[in-house]
Design a protein around this motif. Structure first.
Motif, PDB file in Angstrom:
ATOM      1  N   VAL A  33       0.830  -1.214   0.000  1.00 53.70           N
ATOM      2  CA  VAL A  33       0.000   0.000   0.000  1.00 53.70           C
ATOM      3  C   VAL A  33       0.859   1.257   0.000  1.00 53.70           C
ATOM      4  N   ARG A  34       1.901   1.298   0.812  1.00 52.20           N
ATOM      5  CA  ARG A  34       2.778   2.480   0.821  1.00 52.20           C
ATOM      6  C   ARG A  34       3.416   2.681  -0.554  1.00 52.20           C
ATOM      7  N   PHE A  35       3.786   1.590  -1.176  1.00 56.87           N
ATOM      8  CA  PHE A  35       4.373   1.608  -2.525  1.00 56.87           C
ATOM      9  C   PHE A  35       3.366   2.158  -3.532  1.00 56.87           C
ATOM     10  N   ALA A  36       2.169   1.618  -3.536  1.00 52.37           N
ATOM     11  CA  ALA A  36       1.146   2.042  -4.490  1.00 52.37           C
ATOM     12  C   ALA A  36       0.740   3.491  -4.288  1.00 52.37           C
ATOM     13  N   GLU A  37       0.674   3.929  -3.054  1.00 56.18           N
ATOM     14  CA  GLU A  37       0.233   5.296  -2.788  1.00 56.18           C
ATOM     15  C   GLU A  37       1.174   6.328  -3.401  1.00 56.18           C
ATOM     16  N   ARG A  38       2.446   6.003  -3.487  1.00 63.56           N
ATOM     17  CA  ARG A  38       3.387   6.950  -4.095  1.00 63.56           C
ATOM     18  C   ARG A  38       3.092   7.116  -5.589  1.00 63.56           C
ATOM     19  N   TYR A  39       2.792   6.038  -6.272  1.00 64.19           N
ATOM     20  CA  TYR A  39       2.408   6.147  -7.685  1.00 64.19           C
ATOM     21  C   TYR A  39       1.073   6.868  -7.831  1.00 64.19           C
ATOM     22  N   LEU A  40       0.097   6.515  -7.015  1.00 66.64           N
ATOM     23  CA  LEU A  40      -1.234   7.096  -7.141  1.00 66.64           C
ATOM     24  C   LEU A  40      -1.223   8.599  -6.865  1.00 66.64           C
ATOM     25  N   THR A  41      -0.360   9.050  -5.981  1.00 65.66           N
ATOM     26  CA  THR A  41      -0.233  10.487  -5.746  1.00 65.66           C
ATOM     27  C   THR A  41       0.215  11.200  -7.016  1.00 65.66           C
ATOM     28  N   VAL A  42       1.142  10.597  -7.738  1.00 64.30           N
ATOM     29  CA  VAL A  42       1.595  11.164  -9.009  1.00 64.30           C
ATOM     30  C   VAL A  42       0.472  11.144 -10.039  1.00 64.30           C
ATOM     31  N   ALA A  43      -0.200  10.010 -10.169  1.00 62.83           N
ATOM     32  CA  ALA A  43      -1.210   9.842 -11.209  1.00 62.83           C
ATOM     33  C   ALA A  43      -2.445  10.707 -10.974  1.00 62.83           C
ATOM     34  N   GLU A  44      -2.816  10.896  -9.725  1.00 63.52           N
ATOM     35  CA  GLU A  44      -4.063  11.584  -9.403  1.00 63.52           C
ATOM     36  C   GLU A  44      -3.890  13.061  -9.081  1.00 63.52           C
ATOM     37  N   GLU A  45      -2.721  13.425  -8.568  1.00 60.37           N
ATOM     38  CA  GLU A  45      -2.568  14.783  -8.060  1.00 60.37           C
ATOM     39  C   GLU A  45      -1.536  15.613  -8.800  1.00 60.37           C
ATOM     40  N   GLY A  46      -0.696  15.011  -9.631  1.00 66.51           N
ATOM     41  CA  GLY A  46       0.341  15.780 -10.292  1.00 66.51           C
ATOM     42  C   GLY A  46       1.494  16.079  -9.346  1.00 66.51           C
ATOM     43  N   CYS A  47       2.253  17.138  -9.626  1.00 62.42           N
ATOM     44  CA  CYS A  47       3.434  17.516  -8.832  1.00 62.42           C
ATOM     45  C   CYS A  47       4.383  16.325  -8.673  1.00 62.42           C
ATOM     46  N   PRO A  48       4.814  15.720  -9.784  1.00 63.04           N
ATOM     47  CA  PRO A  48       5.613  14.498  -9.680  1.00 63.04           C
ATOM     48  C   PRO A  48       7.054  14.767  -9.280  1.00 63.04           C
ATOM     49  N   PRO A  49       7.684  13.811  -8.604  1.00 58.71           N
ATOM     50  CA  PRO A  49       9.134  13.901  -8.409  1.00 58.71           C
ATOM     51  C   PRO A  49       9.844  13.739  -9.750  1.00 58.71           C
ATOM     52  N   ALA A  50      11.138  14.001  -9.764  1.00 63.04           N
ATOM     53  CA  ALA A  50      11.901  14.008 -11.017  1.00 63.04           C
ATOM     54  C   ALA A  50      11.815  12.677 -11.753  1.00 63.04           C
ATOM     55  N   CYS A  51      11.739  11.569 -11.026  1.00 62.83           N
ATOM     56  CA  CYS A  51      11.748  10.252 -11.671  1.00 62.83           C
ATOM     57  C   CYS A  51      10.521  10.036 -12.556  1.00 62.83           C
ATOM     58  N   TRP A  52       9.391  10.703 -12.254  1.00 64.90           N
ATOM     59  CA  TRP A  52       8.157  10.520 -13.024  1.00 64.90           C
ATOM     60  C   TRP A  52       7.980  11.558 -14.126  1.00 64.90           C
ATOM     61  N   ARG A  53       8.744  12.630 -14.106  1.00 65.29           N
ATOM     62  CA  ARG A  53       8.512  13.709 -15.065  1.00 65.29           C
ATOM     63  C   ARG A  53       8.698  13.297 -16.522  1.00 65.29           C
ATOM     64  N   PRO A  54       9.720  12.493 -16.853  1.00 66.04           N
ATOM     65  CA  PRO A  54       9.836  12.109 -18.265  1.00 66.04           C
ATOM     66  C   PRO A  54       8.602  11.394 -18.796  1.00 66.04           C
ATOM     67  N   LEU A  55       8.045  10.469 -18.031  1.00 68.94           N
ATOM     68  CA  LEU A  55       6.868   9.744 -18.498  1.00 68.94           C
ATOM     69  C   LEU A  55       5.684  10.685 -18.681  1.00 68.94           C
ATOM     70  N   LEU A  56       5.492  11.608 -17.757  1.00 72.23           N
ATOM     71  CA  LEU A  56       4.371  12.531 -17.882  1.00 72.23           C
ATOM     72  C   LEU A  56       4.581  13.522 -19.024  1.00 72.23           C
TER      73      LEU A  56
END
Length: 224
Positions: free
Chosen positions: A65-88
């Motif tokens: 759950v802790r693992f999934a919540e980090r992805y879901l925060t990116v997918a649902e709320e934006g403001c991604p950390p640097a590691c997710w920015r290229p994909l977005l």
């Protein structure tokens, strides 16, 4: 450890949120490609939890759950950390193949988010990373098997996979098993640095940037 029944709802909740994303994102959106992969992984973890295959279900569920919540925060709320920015940034680029999107998401989530999720779980359960190693390895083994299935499902036909093909060369440079090993080392380092918050934050920021750089390479647009 508490009984399993007390910990099933959070897993169901993250699965439900991923299914909602699956229904709402365009099919060819790069984030949607990763979400389908991750949804399948999380559903399989849930099935294995129900079957009792994890030796410590509380630890496994908390980590999941802790693992999934980090992805879901990116997918649902934006403001991604640097590691997710290229994909977005490249999620709708016509020159990026679905397999690239899937592996770039796996790279961000395993290379960065999983290390922080291990630390989150240790804080929640008041344990050490070593206490989570069995659960980490079991989830990691499942991810490796899913990555193999993703490559088979999303890789172009064999006539396109000549040794000089750019996609073959690009994707052959990244390994989930190596990423998983590096993540475990990073998680242990972050836990060891927990009493030095400034240094821990600097380490986490550099990890984020390095994983983002690898993701940007994985998403190099390729000619048709």
């Amino acid at each position: 450890m508490a009984q399993l029944a007390q910990f099933t709802t959070p897993v169901d909740a993250v699965v439900s949120r991923m299914r909602t994303l699956d229904r709402t994102l365009p099919e060819r959106d790069g984030l949607a490609v990763f979400n389908r992969v991750y949804l399948a992984v999380t559903e399989e973890v849930d099935r294995r939890l129900d079957a009792g295959t994890f030796p410590d279900p509380e630890a496994a569920i908390t980590l999941d759950v802790r693992f999934a919540e980090r992805y879901l925060t990116v997918a649902e709320e934006g403001c991604p950390p640097a590691c997710w920015r290229p994909l977005l940034q490249f999620r709708r680029h016509p020159g990026v193949r679905p397999l690239q999107f899937a592996l770039a998401g796996i790279n961000a989530h395993i290379g960065h988010d999983l290390a922080l999720a291990v630390v989150d779980t240790c804080r929640t359960l008041r344990c050490e990373p070593a206490d989570l190693e069995d659960e980490f390895d079991r989830v990691g083994d499942l991810l490796v098997s899913m990555e193999e299935a993703v490559r088979e499902d999303l890789m172009p036909g064999p006539d396109l996979l000549q040794i000089a093909d750019p996609l073959t060369h690009l994707l052959g440079s990244w390994s989930l098993e190596r990423a998983r090993d590096a993540t475990w080392s990073a998680a242990r380092a972050l836990w060891a640095l927990r009493g030095l918050p400034d240094l821990a934050e600097e380490f986490a920021d550099r990890l984020d940037a390095a994983v983002g750089f690898a993701g940007r390479i994985l998403l190099t647009p390729l000619p048709d």
